[in-house]
Scaffold this active site. Sequence first.
Site, mmCIF file in Angstrom:
data_model
loop_
_atom_site.group_PDB
_atom_site.id
_atom_site.type_symbol
_atom_site.label_atom_id
_atom_site.label_comp_id
_atom_site.label_asym_id
_atom_site.label_seq_id
_atom_site.Cartn_x
_atom_site.Cartn_y
_atom_site.Cartn_z
ATOM 1 C CG PHE A 2 -1.934 1.152 1.106
ATOM 2 C CD1 PHE A 2 -3.114 0.998 0.383
ATOM 3 C CD2 PHE A 2 -1.678 2.388 1.685
ATOM 4 C CE1 PHE A 2 -4.016 2.046 0.239
ATOM 5 C CE2 PHE A 2 -2.575 3.444 1.552
ATOM 6 C CZ PHE A 2 -3.747 3.269 0.825
ATOM 7 C CG ASP B 7 5.812 3.269 1.797
ATOM 8 O OD1 ASP B 7 5.849 3.812 2.920
ATOM 9 O OD2 ASP B 7 4.782 3.209 1.099
ATOM 10 C CE LYS C 27 0.047 4.912 7.753
ATOM 11 N NZ LYS C 27 -1.358 5.175 7.962
HETATM 12 C C1 PLP Z 1 3.198 2.052 3.849
HETATM 13 C C2 PLP Z 1 2.259 3.160 3.502
HETATM 14 N N1 PLP Z 1 2.561 3.971 2.491
HETATM 15 C C3 PLP Z 1 1.771 5.004 2.150
HETATM 16 C C4 PLP Z 1 0.593 5.253 2.822
HETATM 17 C C5 PLP Z 1 -0.279 6.415 2.420
HETATM 18 O O1 PLP Z 1 -0.214 7.413 3.367
HETATM 19 P P1 PLP Z 1 -1.317 8.584 3.382
HETATM 20 O O2 PLP Z 1 -2.628 7.953 3.726
HETATM 21 O O3 PLP Z 1 -0.808 9.539 4.433
HETATM 22 O O4 PLP Z 1 -1.312 9.191 2.029
HETATM 23 C C6 PLP Z 1 0.235 4.419 3.889
HETATM 24 C C7 PLP Z 1 -1.028 4.633 4.607
HETATM 25 O O5 PLP Z 1 -1.568 3.780 5.242
HETATM 26 C C8 PLP Z 1 1.090 3.357 4.236
HETATM 27 O O6 PLP Z 1 0.796 2.523 5.240
#
Ligand code: PLP
Length: 394
Positions: free
Chosen positions: A135, A220, A249
């Site tokens: 994700f 990520d 986050k």
């Molecule tokens: C690993 C990862 N990358 C990217 C995102 C996307 O972040 P945002 O919701 O702040 O755009 C998330 C959100 O859950 C995530 O867990």
Amino acid sequence: MENWQELEGKLFMRTIKRLPVTLVRGKGARVWDTEGKEYLDFVGGWAVNSLGHCHPVVVKALAEQAKTLIQVSNQFYTIPQVQLAKLLVDNSCLNRVFFCNSGAEANEGAMKLARRYGKLHLNGAYEIITTYGSFHGRTLATVAATGQDKFQQPYIPLPDGFINVDYDSIEAIKAATTGRTCGVMVEPIQGEGGVNVPHDKYLKEIRAWCNQKGILFILDEIQTGIGRIGSLFGYEQYGVEPDIMTLAKGLGSGVPIAVFLAKERASVFAPGEHGSTYGGNPLVCAAGLATLKFIIDNDIPGKVKKLGQYFIAGLEKLKAKFGFIVEIRGRGLLLALKFTDDIAQDVVLACLKEGLLVNAVKPNTLRFIPPLIIVEKDIDEALNILEKVLARRL
Ligand SMILES: Cc1ncc(COP(=O)(O)O)c(C=O)c1O
């Protein structure tokens, strides 16, 4: 009193099925609803409230900064931004930062940087290899990077240049690499995909492959970073250094801030090639600085490691007791419990009634992503509620 939930139903696009609770206040690992009912929060704003709710150091930093300077354009230097950049660089293996506002925006920027690198150094290579079950966000490019059908199908055709392959398989990455590849992007542990932990050598194998091919390794760490899995950044546990890393986050402990960082050699943007109006404004950077400083100064990652082990030991006891628990996954305070059947949402609703917030990351899997400042007593309380709820299914 207004019926907030009814009003929401009339006003909002139907993108989310909310739980039937309106939260009004938070402190530490606790939140309270409009009826005054207290909940122990093991969702933490989806792994965001690293220092819990309204932590005094964050509140103080925000209040002082709000009285001083909230936003100016990024054409000007501002001090909290530079202070936070220095703290991030001093404590990571990366050299340069770009601040933005959300995880998706950080990943979008990281992928643009990799494409720019491809254009400048890899004969125009532009493809990024990502994994199924990942994700990476909700913008079109991050949806294309997110290897999950349910997020991609509604928006096809998606932007070109994203190759999704099996997670935890270096062979899959190797097979997908061509002269068009500029980078590989993975999560150290897949968070939204269900708390999927790859084998210990996976990141090392990707690092070696990226070195061999001269392509960029992007991590990520939006969910795994800032202490969540028991080290300040997830990569520290795997003996690798990424070329680019994204964070969001936990960095602001509730205030929307994100960043992508790069090694000097991968930091190839020229002036004007990327930008953000709010990215790293003084207000959010003050919160980020207070959060990160507290996490480092108080060895929160070390505490998270121990708390994670304590939590897993408690979950193991539940697993021994309840035959329908099949697996415990995760590290630190990014943990999951898998059931034989799709009962996770029922368990979430039952826990809610008992005053515990948890998250169904998959129909058959519960996820625990509490604030990093919880103590063993909070874990005991969560386990007791969980045991009570699960016992009804015996
Ligand atoms: C690993 C990862 N990358 C990217 C995102 C996307 O972040 P945002 O919701 O702040 O755009 C998330 C959100 O859950 C995530 O867990």
